[in-house]
Design an enzyme around this catalytic site. Structure first.
Site, PDB file in Angstrom:
ATOM      1  N   ARG A   9      76.832  36.890  25.514  1.00  0.00           N
ATOM      2  CA  ARG A   9      77.760  35.977  26.179  1.00  0.00           C
ATOM      3  C   ARG A   9      77.245  34.543  26.104  1.00  0.00           C
ATOM      4  NH1 ARG A   9      79.009  35.964  31.483  1.00  0.00           N
ATOM      5  NH2 ARG A   9      76.893  36.484  32.097  1.00  0.00           N
ATOM      6  N   ARG A  16      84.990  38.567  21.232  1.00  0.00           N
ATOM      7  CA  ARG A  16      85.180  39.484  22.353  1.00  0.00           C
ATOM      8  C   ARG A  16      86.088  38.803  23.355  1.00  0.00           C
ATOM      9  NH1 ARG A  16      79.275  39.896  25.257  1.00  0.00           N
ATOM     10  NH2 ARG A  16      80.472  41.028  26.829  1.00  0.00           N
ATOM     11  N   ARG A  65      45.918  62.499  45.192  1.00  0.00           N
ATOM     12  CA  ARG A  65      46.166  61.315  44.358  1.00  0.00           C
ATOM     13  C   ARG A  65      45.468  61.468  43.003  1.00  0.00           C
ATOM     14  NH1 ARG A  65      47.645  56.215  46.235  1.00  0.00           N
ATOM     15  NH2 ARG A  65      47.322  54.530  44.746  1.00  0.00           N
ATOM     16  N   GLN A 100      70.283  45.238  23.304  1.00  0.00           N
ATOM     17  CA  GLN A 100      70.298  44.107  24.218  1.00  0.00           C
ATOM     18  C   GLN A 100      69.508  42.951  23.622  1.00  0.00           C
ATOM     19  OE1 GLN A 100      72.318  44.762  26.719  1.00  0.00           O
ATOM     20  NE2 GLN A 100      71.482  46.245  28.152  1.00  0.00           N
ATOM     21  N   ASN A 149      70.857  33.177  24.951  1.00  0.00           N
ATOM     22  CA  ASN A 149      70.837  33.992  23.738  1.00  0.00           C
ATOM     23  C   ASN A 149      70.520  33.201  22.473  1.00  0.00           C
ATOM     24  OD1 ASN A 149      71.485  36.678  24.777  1.00  0.00           O
ATOM     25  ND2 ASN A 149      73.420  35.748  25.380  1.00  0.00           N
TER      26      ASN A 149
END
Length: 390
Positions: free
Chosen positions: A9, A71, A157, A102, A19
């Site tokens: 975007r 888009r 643990r 991504q 981006n």
């Protein structure tokens, strides 16, 4: 047909136009586009954006497999899900399987994606998600204000070296089929398997502080616009060479009957054999049209032989399309001016030591050996060493 889908975007709030903001010398989205285009299992890479600035930036990357598409405003809004962009894409494009990538994961590599698709090809697998191994102790918050351990027994643990930990989604990629995407309306469904990535890939870029961390990790891993020789060699998937002056000493020999003879070097033959055994394509691209060259190529069992070539760069581009790789995945060895264009455009352009001065000046690497004296073997060993195969 496998496609990569990268939604980007223009309206990021935390980091405006993040981006295409430079990180390690290239726009952020460049790194995942490069990884996707270099994956042998991906046929086409689509970058979907609502921004003209992003479109222009991506088209300037010059990757053959990449295509920028639009888009809708609805799928690019602040409240829209990534699935809405994927479904919009699926309704308009033909493909069998899709990997959602991504842009905020610049540590993603072609090898990571190839591993993911190999897992996806396994029996009874409907989806693949990228993860990192996490050996942290997780606690769950309860309604009464208390917390309880989620992934270990606090009365026993475990030591870290004995603790299996758990997988954490790192957001780098998700693989599914078009059929399942349309049926489930989700990026993953059915039987899902994990593809583990390196621990550094835990981080995604969402906030300015993430940017600082990831840029430091990229530099630590040698990822930059001015990539090191070693990094370029790691990406090589095809080794090509000219013939005369590279495989030979450029001499013209004739028998008493007028037959043309050429002197080849057996070390170069072994160099081709070694890289071919490790999955690297091999070939000769030459302007010559001589039967002797054809016989030598057959003996060496080369994957490619292109003779009588006038425009070598065009031929190499066609080979990249045929074998679904990028120019950045090609190493080429030349010695004369008709090799210059290829040397300047491929990922690793080389000249033999006996090459023309102008060619050596433009080459990224000049062999210590002269043509016909083991120059191809020298380059082959550089590639194999960088790829951990020598």
């Amino acid at each position: 047909m496998n496609v990569a889908f990268i939604p980007v975007r223009g309206g990021s709030k935390s980091i405006p136009l993040k981006n295409i903001k430079p990180i390690c010398g290239k726009p952020l989205v460049y790194w995942v586009v490069k990884a996707a285009c270099g994956c042998k299992h991906i046929d086409k890479v689509y970058i979907a954006t609502d921004s003209d600035k992003i479109k222009e930036a991506v088209e300037n990357f010059g990757f053959e497999k990449a295509e920028v598409i639009g888009r809708s405003a609805e799928s690019a809004s602040d409240t829209a899900s990534t699935e809405s962009a994927m479904l919009e894409f699926a309704e308009n494009y033909n493909f069998d399987n899709i990997v959602l990538i991504q842009a905020t994961s610049p540590l993603l590599s072609s090898a990571d994606l190839e591993k993911g698709f190999e897992i996806f090809a396994e029996e009874d697998t409907d989806g693949v998600i990228s993860v990192v191994s996490n050996k942290r102790f997780h606690w769950d918050y309860k309604e009464d204000g208390t917390v309880q351990p989620m992934n270990y027994d606090m009365f026993a643990r475990p030591r870290r070296q004995e603790f299996d930990g758990c997988f954490t989604e790192n957001g780098a990629f998700y693989i599914t089929s078009k059929t399942r995407l349309l049926e489930s309306k989700n990026r993953l469904s059915g039987r899902i398997k994990a593809s583990e990535m390196c621990e550094d890939s835990f981080f995604e870029i969402d906030e300015p502080s993430d940017w600082v961390i990831i840029e430091a990790l990229m530099k630590k891993n040698g990822i930059s616009a001015d990539e090191s020789l070693n990094q370029k060699l790691k990406d090589i998937k095809m080794l090509l060479t000219d013939c005369d002056g590279c495989l030979t000493d450029a001499g013209m020999y004739y028998s008493e009957h007028g037959d043309e003879l050429k002197k080849f070097n057996t070390r170069d033959g072994m160099g081709f054999k070694l890289v071919r055994e490790h999955g690297i394509l091999t070939g000769i691209v030459t302007s010559e049209q001589v039967e002797l060259v054809s016989r030598r190529a057959d003996k060496l069992q080369l994957d490619i032989l292109k003779m009588g070539v006038k425009n070598k760069l065009e031929v190499v581009k066609e080979l990249c399309k045929e074998y679904q790789i990028e120019l950045t995945n090609v190493a080429y060895i030349g010695d004369d001016i008709n090799d210059l264009e290829v040397i300047e455009h491929v990922g690793f352009g080389c000249s033999v030591n006996s090459g023309m001065k102008k060619v050596k000046e433009k080459a990224q690497y000049v062999t210590q050996a002269n043509g016909g004296e083991g120059a191809i073997r020298e380059v082959a060993e550089l590639i194999l060493e960088a790829q951990g195969e020598l």
